[in-house]
Design a protein around this motif. Sequence first.
Motif, PDB file in Angstrom:
ATOM      1  N   GLU A 137      -2.888 -14.479  -0.669  1.00 48.18           N
ATOM      2  CA  GLU A 137      -3.922 -13.579  -0.162  1.00 48.18           C
ATOM      3  C   GLU A 137      -4.698 -14.220   0.984  1.00 48.18           C
ATOM      4  N   GLY A 140      -2.788 -14.264   4.111  1.00 50.50           N
ATOM      5  CA  GLY A 140      -2.707 -12.903   4.627  1.00 50.50           C
ATOM      6  C   GLY A 140      -3.962 -12.469   5.367  1.00 50.50           C
ATOM      7  N   TRP A 141      -5.122 -12.936   4.892  1.00 48.77           N
ATOM      8  CA  TRP A 141      -6.361 -12.635   5.609  1.00 48.77           C
ATOM      9  C   TRP A 141      -6.347 -13.252   7.006  1.00 48.77           C
ATOM     10  N   GLN A 146      -2.345  -9.076   5.050  1.00 52.07           N
ATOM     11  CA  GLN A 146      -2.780  -8.603   3.729  1.00 52.07           C
ATOM     12  C   GLN A 146      -2.954  -7.083   3.756  1.00 52.07           C
TER      13      GLN A 146
END
Length: 330
Positions: A137, A140-141, A146
């Motif tokens: 996560e 992905g940010w 994300q």
Amino acid sequence: MITRISILDRSRTREGHPAPEALRDTVELARAAEELGYHRFWVSEHHSVPGVAGSAPTVLAAAVAAATRRIRVGTGGVMLPNHQPLVVAEQFGVLEALFPGRIDMGLGRSVGFTGGIRRALGRDTGDADRFEEQLTELLGWIDGTQRAHPEVHARPAEGLRVPAYVLATGEGAGIAARAGLPLVVGDLRSRARLAEAVGRYRTEFRPSARRSTPYVVVSGTVAVAATEEEARRILVPEAWALAHSRTRGVFPPLRPAAEIEALEMTPKERELYEGALTGHVAGTEEQVAAELARIAESTGADELLVTTSTYDRTALLDGLTRLARTAGLS
């Protein structure tokens, strides 16, 4: 010999010196490390530990980066299970925006070491098992992939390049390999376990957009001095702190080596203390160079991360100066 060498400073507190001084000492050490030619300078995260002042690594990293000009600065590490990945991404985005091209994001999977700390953080031991999910996560940010929260963006992190590193504890080597990220693994006292973790990482490594080949950073205590005895005395304060913590449940501030050597220890304390003194890389410049050459041969490490702590800051700096000279840093 490993020629790329970095420093992790845990902002250890010292008896008779307040915790704020330990943080200022960390910043001063970073300045010295830059002048000596070290590659990176990292800081750590610990909560409610009497012997460690470094509780907010991204804040401290900002102070270190502001006080230096060239050396890479980062965390070894931010303990991801203690935080929301979005917030971690935002923090590193701010760091990278302010100090472009110099920020490293070292990430670990530990949670608070006592129940009280975990409750205060709103976490429990099971949160460490979600590290791989949180890591995905977080990345992905930063890279904008994300999709769990399509209306939310980690600004200013999204789209910036923030190199990520995984600190290996237990499952960490496999997680780093599956994510295609560099591995930071220690300690040098457990050579067989170290070699096993490195071998597993290289075997399981999956190339990623962040890294096409494995990259291994081995970490541990390195003490260099004019004589073997002086090098050993650098290790004494940390060895006693470890023995103290395992017999009394509290990890204390560092004490001077002379005070510790004069103590009357119980048999259990003596056993733990002597054990904590063994297995490190310690000695004269020639001895340390030979030992580091053996480590390089057995692990194929790309980088060494030195984690040495001691009460005597003059001896610490002298040792780091000798190590830099031994490794040919500039």
